[in-house]
Design a protein around this motif. Structure first.
Motif, PDB file in Angstrom:
ATOM      1  N   THR A  76       3.872  -1.142  -9.488  1.00 29.59           N
ATOM      2  CA  THR A  76       3.229  -0.273  -8.492  1.00 29.59           C
ATOM      3  C   THR A  76       3.062  -1.006  -7.170  1.00 29.59           C
ATOM      4  O   THR A  76       3.330  -0.450  -6.093  1.00 29.59           O
ATOM      5  CB  THR A  76       1.861   0.208  -9.004  1.00 29.59           C
ATOM      6  N   ASP A  77       2.625  -2.253  -7.226  1.00 27.47           N
ATOM      7  CA  ASP A  77       2.475  -3.050  -6.009  1.00 27.47           C
ATOM      8  C   ASP A  77       3.830  -3.281  -5.349  1.00 27.47           C
ATOM      9  O   ASP A  77       3.964  -3.175  -4.121  1.00 27.47           O
ATOM     10  CB  ASP A  77       1.814  -4.392  -6.332  1.00 27.47           C
TER      11      ASP A  77
ATOM     12  N   MET B 152       6.563  -1.426  -5.568  1.00 27.99           N
ATOM     13  CA  MET B 152       7.058  -0.185  -4.970  1.00 27.99           C
ATOM     14  C   MET B 152       6.314   0.144  -3.679  1.00 27.99           C
ATOM     15  O   MET B 152       6.903   0.676  -2.730  1.00 27.99           O
ATOM     16  CB  MET B 152       6.938   0.961  -5.970  1.00 27.99           C
ATOM     17  N   THR B 153       5.035  -0.196  -3.634  1.00 28.30           N
ATOM     18  CA  THR B 153       4.252   0.015  -2.416  1.00 28.30           C
ATOM     19  C   THR B 153       4.801  -0.829  -1.272  1.00 28.30           C
ATOM     20  O   THR B 153       4.973  -0.348  -0.148  1.00 28.30           O
ATOM     21  CB  THR B 153       2.775  -0.346  -2.656  1.00 28.30           C
TER      22      THR B 153
ATOM     23  N   LYS C 174      -1.564   3.812  -4.355  1.00 28.69           N
ATOM     24  CA  LYS C 174      -0.277   3.129  -4.487  1.00 28.69           C
ATOM     25  C   LYS C 174       0.503   3.766  -5.635  1.00 28.69           C
ATOM     26  O   LYS C 174      -0.108   4.161  -6.630  1.00 28.69           O
ATOM     27  CB  LYS C 174      -0.503   1.640  -4.787  1.00 28.69           C
ATOM     28  N   PRO C 175       1.812   3.935  -5.524  1.00 29.29           N
ATOM     29  CA  PRO C 175       2.728   3.316  -4.562  1.00 29.29           C
ATOM     30  C   PRO C 175       2.911   4.051  -3.235  1.00 29.29           C
ATOM     31  O   PRO C 175       3.798   3.688  -2.461  1.00 29.29           O
ATOM     32  CB  PRO C 175       4.046   3.282  -5.331  1.00 29.29           C
TER      33      PRO C 175
END
Length: 226
Positions: A174-175, A177-178, A146-147
């Motif tokens: 990061t989560d 953007m994923t 991820k991302p």
């Protein structure tokens, strides 16, 4: 079409920051790096993962960072992390009950983490929740982290769901953007590492989870739209 909920691990299902911090300090001690992360002060660093922890130690000890050194130290960090992986890590309140509830509603469950799969499996088993998840994916599963949306999309395909019938639950940018890269709804965990230790902006999504039990109802609300 199956409904699916995919979870980040660290800072979403469990508070793991202190054990990551301690693994970093064990690595620094073993390798003669003259720096120690401090409890109640540096969890924001350790909560970002092993490589970030190593970078901080090298920067504070030497005044600079060489990525070659980071990669050399990372396997040593993982070895030390396995020694302390569940000494302090614990599920957030209500997490077990939330997973039981979602399973009873036939929601398919998966984990999408940037923790290597071996360590993710070990930790989830130690925490007693491994069996809830049909698939657990780390950055080494498909060769990307991820991302990059590939791991998340692979999980959704495996669970027999679709992008609109799934939700990603996480605690960091990061989560988020994923989820955006995969066009999947995102729930932000307000009690996780990203908000508590990393000052992540909570305005990124309308879906905010103040508790694990409250998150269960939010997941059902989102995926029932489709």
């Amino acid at each position: 079409m199956n409904k699916a909920a995919i979870f980040d691990l660290d800072g979403t299902l469990a508070d793991t920051a202190l054990d990551l911090l301690n693994a970093g300090n064990l690595t620094f001690e073993e390798m003669g790096i003259n720096y120690r992360l401090k409890e109640n002060l540096d969890e924001g660093i350790s909560s970002k993962g092993g490589r970030s922890t190593i970078r901080e130690g090298l920067l504070k000890a030497n005044g600079y960072i060489e990525e070659e050194s980071v990669e050399k130290l990372y396997p040593i960090f993982l070895k030390n992390y396995e020694k302390v992986i569940d000494e302090n890590s614990k599920l957030y309140d209500g997490t077990l009950e939330m997973l039981e509830f979602l399973s009873s509603k036939k929601i398919r469950l998966g984990v999408c983490t940037n923790k290597p799969k071996k360590q993710a499996d070990i930790l989830l088993k130690k925490l007693g929740i491994h069996s809830f998840f049909e698939i657990i994916v780390g950055p080494d599963t498909y060769g990307c982290a991820k991302p990059n949306p590939k791991p998340l999309k692979k999980i959704i395909d495996f669970l027999g769901s679709s992008l609109n019938s799934s939700v990603l639950v996480g605690d960091t940018s990061t989560d988020y953007m994923t989820s955006q890269a995969a066009s999947v709804p995102f729930i932000l965990v307000l009690y996780g590492h990203g908000v508590v230790h990393q000052n992540f902006n909570t305005s990124c999504t309308p879906y905010l989870a103040k508790s694990a039990l409250g998150m269960a109802d939010l997941i059902l609300k989102i995926i029932k739209k489709y």
